[in-house]
Design an enzyme around this catalytic site. Structure first.
Site, PDB file in Angstrom:
ATOM      1  N   THR A 184       0.875  -1.182   0.000  1.00 48.33           N
ATOM      2  CA  THR A 184       0.000   0.000   0.000  1.00 48.33           C
ATOM      3  C   THR A 184       0.907   1.225   0.000  1.00 48.33           C
ATOM      4  O   THR A 184       2.092   1.123   0.318  1.00 48.33           O
ATOM      5  CB  THR A 184      -0.885   0.027   1.256  1.00 48.33           C
ATOM      6  OG1 THR A 184      -0.010   0.072   2.390  1.00 48.33           O
ATOM      7  CG2 THR A 184      -1.761  -1.196   1.349  1.00 48.33           C
ATOM      8  N   GLU A 329      -5.790  -4.154  -0.512  1.00 46.15           N
ATOM      9  CA  GLU A 329      -6.123  -5.283   0.364  1.00 46.15           C
ATOM     10  C   GLU A 329      -7.314  -6.108  -0.120  1.00 46.15           C
ATOM     11  O   GLU A 329      -7.554  -7.199   0.381  1.00 46.15           O
ATOM     12  CB  GLU A 329      -6.441  -4.777   1.779  1.00 46.15           C
ATOM     13  CG  GLU A 329      -5.243  -4.230   2.541  1.00 46.15           C
ATOM     14  CD  GLU A 329      -5.004  -2.743   2.308  1.00 46.15           C
ATOM     15  OE1 GLU A 329      -5.398  -2.232   1.246  1.00 46.15           O
ATOM     16  OE2 GLU A 329      -4.425  -2.098   3.191  1.00 46.15           O
ATOM     17  N   LYS A 436     -15.349  14.053  13.731  1.00 46.48           N
ATOM     18  CA  LYS A 436     -16.256  13.620  14.786  1.00 46.48           C
ATOM     19  C   LYS A 436     -16.631  14.824  15.643  1.00 46.48           C
ATOM     20  O   LYS A 436     -15.850  15.286  16.467  1.00 46.48           O
ATOM     21  CB  LYS A 436     -15.606  12.508  15.610  1.00 46.48           C
ATOM     22  CG  LYS A 436     -15.408  11.286  14.728  1.00 46.48           C
ATOM     23  CD  LYS A 436     -14.991  10.044  15.458  1.00 46.48           C
ATOM     24  CE  LYS A 436     -14.970   8.886  14.450  1.00 46.48           C
ATOM     25  NZ  LYS A 436     -14.249   7.732  14.886  1.00 46.48           N
ATOM     26  N   TRP A 441     -20.818  12.127  13.027  1.00 43.24           N
ATOM     27  CA  TRP A 441     -19.783  12.140  11.998  1.00 43.24           C
ATOM     28  C   TRP A 441     -20.133  13.098  10.856  1.00 43.24           C
ATOM     29  O   TRP A 441     -21.249  13.113  10.349  1.00 43.24           O
ATOM     30  CB  TRP A 441     -19.588  10.725  11.416  1.00 43.24           C
ATOM     31  CG  TRP A 441     -19.052   9.739  12.405  1.00 43.24           C
ATOM     32  CD1 TRP A 441     -18.757   9.970  13.723  1.00 43.24           C
ATOM     33  CD2 TRP A 441     -18.739   8.366  12.166  1.00 43.24           C
ATOM     34  NE1 TRP A 441     -18.273   8.829  14.315  1.00 43.24           N
ATOM     35  CE2 TRP A 441     -18.252   7.821  13.388  1.00 43.24           C
ATOM     36  CE3 TRP A 441     -18.810   7.534  11.047  1.00 43.24           C
ATOM     37  CZ2 TRP A 441     -17.851   6.497  13.520  1.00 43.24           C
ATOM     38  CZ3 TRP A 441     -18.414   6.219  11.168  1.00 43.24           C
ATOM     39  CH2 TRP A 441     -17.937   5.706  12.391  1.00 43.24           C
TER      40      TRP A 441
HETATM   41  P1  ADP Z   1      -3.411   3.901  -2.267  1.00 42.70           P
HETATM   42  O1  ADP Z   1      -3.654   4.660  -1.002  1.00 42.70           O
HETATM   43  O2  ADP Z   1      -2.062   3.350  -2.467  1.00 42.70           O
HETATM   44  O3  ADP Z   1      -4.006   4.530  -3.487  1.00 42.70           O
HETATM   45  P2  ADP Z   1      -5.374   1.918  -2.629  1.00 42.70           P
HETATM   46  O4  ADP Z   1      -5.346   2.059  -4.092  1.00 42.70           O
HETATM   47  O5  ADP Z   1      -5.431   0.573  -2.043  1.00 42.70           O
HETATM   48  O6  ADP Z   1      -4.145   2.552  -2.000  1.00 42.70           O
HETATM   49  O7  ADP Z   1      -6.482   2.876  -2.060  1.00 42.70           O
HETATM   50  C1  ADP Z   1      -7.625   2.384  -1.471  1.00 42.70           C
HETATM   51  C2  ADP Z   1      -8.464   3.508  -0.971  1.00 42.70           C
HETATM   52  O8  ADP Z   1      -8.821   4.398  -2.006  1.00 42.70           O
HETATM   53  C3  ADP Z   1      -9.796   3.029  -0.418  1.00 42.70           C
HETATM   54  O9  ADP Z   1      -9.673   2.563   0.890  1.00 42.70           O
HETATM   55  C4  ADP Z   1     -10.640   4.283  -0.541  1.00 42.70           C
HETATM   56  O10 ADP Z   1     -10.422   5.154   0.549  1.00 42.70           O
HETATM   57  C5  ADP Z   1     -10.121   4.934  -1.781  1.00 42.70           C
HETATM   58  N1  ADP Z   1     -10.993   4.631  -2.924  1.00 42.70           N
HETATM   59  C6  ADP Z   1     -10.865   3.640  -3.815  1.00 42.70           C
HETATM   60  N2  ADP Z   1     -11.839   3.691  -4.740  1.00 42.70           N
HETATM   61  C7  ADP Z   1     -12.626   4.738  -4.424  1.00 42.70           C
HETATM   62  C8  ADP Z   1     -13.804   5.317  -4.997  1.00 42.70           C
HETATM   63  N3  ADP Z   1     -14.367   4.842  -6.096  1.00 42.70           N
HETATM   64  N4  ADP Z   1     -14.323   6.397  -4.381  1.00 42.70           N
HETATM   65  C9  ADP Z   1     -13.763   6.914  -3.272  1.00 42.70           C
HETATM   66  N5  ADP Z   1     -12.658   6.418  -2.691  1.00 42.70           N
HETATM   67  C10 ADP Z   1     -12.086   5.342  -3.254  1.00 42.70           C
END
Ligand code: ADP
Length: 539
Positions: A184, A329, A436, A441
């Site tokens: 990540t 993940e 918060k 929220w």
């Molecule tokens: P990185 O932080 O490396 O980009 P990821 O690609 O695994 O890691 O990112 C996952 C995160 O991206 C998710 O937990 C979410 O917060 C955000 N995310 C992914 N797709 C969407 C979406 N369609 N809309 C809003 N947030 C998103």
């Protein structure tokens, strides 16, 4: 005896074998790093993947060893991907957009023994090599003629694999063996390694093919703009060969003009990428008046697909955007916003409202929203809670860290979301970013989305700032458009009628720049640090 079904382990090698046997002649088209368009087939990719495996074995790579790639999406990267996993080694895709010291940290943490690298990144590897003591060999994904002199003893891929033939039988092993490793981006602390198994890769590849997900088939042509190093290529490197779809790889060029050229010339029907890529494409089409004649489905994920983007694809090109949510993940496909028959007839704003949601889960993904005490919250489309997920392609934990799921197997995504009665999920925030206020929220994303609609705002971020009475209150941080200087009053007035009154930001700060992560997301952690002593006027 029972006469049960056969034991046929779900291995990545089965995927490339299927593609080579049943769809062997199907084209794999790539814009090469050297420049020209390159064409090959699934049959040829399998032959060369076997050579990669045999050559890795000759080097001494064994089951479970990590082998890294620092590369764009091309046919060679696909060969290497299947060669590594076919042998039973772990394909560790590294994101070249991370900071160099993060790349070194990840490489050492993974203990990757061989590094396949594109020509583009050779200078970076030369700089990093002293901090990569565990890398035994650098192999550059090119031929001898294109490989420049270098200080790291790098070998050209083409000559390196030519040292062996392709007479190699894929070994069989347990389907729960590690196949992939992807870190990540480490927006909150050190990067964490997600380990995909062969079983999870095959199952996720299958769920990615399904009609309400990517909807791939042997008559599709798919362009994964999403890099193979970003969250497992969103499953496309498995889903395409499973379905027999033709693949078009963009290589190093992801600008609007280059993507448009490939979409048109190669008659691409399906594509997937983060919103930034589509913004560049739409801007290019605005300028040139170009058309999209073959494209049917655009998958947008990674961050929220802006409403204007979904609308532009539909109104100007008649193309349906599939808004998707996922994370490294989750392999990563978690939900996709496809239209169920219950909502097939909606139009106008209602349609756009629905498309703003990230969608419902395919088979093999389960989601739930809970409060801080882990109690389920209602699926009413408005109550939000912590988004939990589980399934056979959802991570249990992290490499060298161990399991992080709770006793029922739920993985806490760190996202905050609503789920409506039809099962459509919508991300409202990340749990660390949600504000918060007095035990309730407030969604920072909702406030940001509204703020960027203000004509003078270029970019907006909302963070929670300590408040003696309410615990936290929202602070709006904005970057103004060039030559504009919006007032606090005009900005706050812009929220009126669009949100509940208690969601109103307590203050506004104009800054020159908002910090970003390597994947282009707002770095809220740094921003919160920056404003940790900020005194709100409402104190
Ligand atoms: P990185 O932080 O490396 O980009 P990821 O690609 O695994 O890691 O990112 C996952 C995160 O991206 C998710 O937990 C979410 O917060 C955000 N995310 C992914 N797709 C969407 C979406 N369609 N809309 C809003 N947030 C998103």
């Amino acid at each position: 005896m029972l006469g049960l079904m056969q034991d046929w382990p779900l291995l990545c090698s089965k995927i490339i074998d299927h593609a080579a046997t049943v769809h062997g002649g199907r084209n794999i088209v790539s814009r090469s790093v050297e420049g020209p368009i390159h064409r090959t087939t699934y049959a040829e990719v399998r032959t060369r993947a076997r050579q990669v495996a045999k050559r890795l074995e000759k080097h001494g790579i064994r089951l479970g060893d990590r082998v890294a790639t620092l590369a764009w999406n091309t046919w060679r990267h696909l060969e290497v991907w299947y060669g590594i996993t076919g042998l039973g080694a772990v394909c560790h895709t590294v994101n070249p957009r991370l900071f160099p010291d993060q790349i070194a940290w990840i490489m050492n943490h993974a203990e990757s023994r061989i590094l396949f690298v594109d020509l583009t990144f050779l200078p970076l590897v030369e700089k990093l090599k002293p901090s990569l003591p565990l890398v035994e060999q650098v192999v550059v994904l090119t031929d001898a003629a294109h490989l420049p002199e270098n200080s790291v003893g790098a070998l050209p891929y083409e000559s390196w694999i030519a040292e062996v033939d392709s007479d190699f039988a894929w070994p069989t092993f347990d389907e729960n063996t590690a196949a992939g490793l992807c870190y990540t981006s480490g927006t909150t602390g050190d990067p964490k390694g997600v380990v995909y198994s062969h079983r999870s890769q095959v199952l996720h590849g299958l769920l990615a093919v399904m009609p309400d997900t990517l909807n791939l088939s042997s008559s599709a042509t798919v362009l994964p703009v999403v890099p193979m190093f970003h969250a497992n290529c969103w499953g496309i490197a498995h889903a395409a060969p499973i379905s027999g779809a033709r693949i078009v790889f963009p290589g190093p060029k992801m600008d609007g003009a280059s993507i448009h050229e490939l979409l048109q010339d190669e008659k691409v029907t399906h594509t997937a990428a983060v919103p930034t890529v589509w913004l560049m494409l739409l801007q290019h089409l605005d300028k040139t008046g170009g058309s999209l004649d073959f494209l049917k489905r655009v998958v947008i994920g990674g961050s929220a697909a802006p409403r204007s983007m979904t609308q532009a694809f539909r109104d100007r090109f008649g193309i349906e955007v599939m808004h998707a949510w996922g994370m490294t993940e989750t392999s990563p496909l978690g939900t996709v916003c496809s239209l169920k028959p219950e909502v097939a007839d909606i139009t106008g704003d209602e349609w756009l409202d629905l498309k703003e949601k990230q969608g419902f889960t395919p088979f093999m993904v389960e989601i739930e929203v809970t409060d801080d005490e882990n109690r389920p919250r209602p699926h009413d489309g408005t109550t939000f809670g912590r988004l939990k997920v589980r399934g056979p392609a959802i991570s249990r934990g992290y490499f060298k860290i161990g399991d992080v799921v709770d006793e029922d197997g739920w993985f806490d995504t760190g996202d905050v979301a609503t789920i409506d009665p039809l099962g459509y999920m919508q991300i409202t925030d990340r749990s660390k970013d949600v504000i918060k206020s007095g035990g309730e929220w407030i969604s920072s994303i909702d406030l940001e989305n509204i703020a960027v609609g203000h004509p003078d705002v270029a970019e907006a971020a909302v963070i929670g700032v300590r408040h003696p009475k309410w615990d936290e209150r929202p602070l709006l941080v904005i970057v103004a458009k060039e030559g504009r200087s919006p007032t606090r009053e005009s900005l706050l007035k812009f929220f009126e009628g669009k949100i509940a009154r208690w969601w109103m930001p307590d203050d506004v700060v104009l800054v020159d720049e908002i910090p970003h992560t390597a994947t282009g997301k707002i770095k809220k952690l740094t921003l919160r640090e920056q404003f940790k002593d900020y005194r709100l006027p409402t104190e």
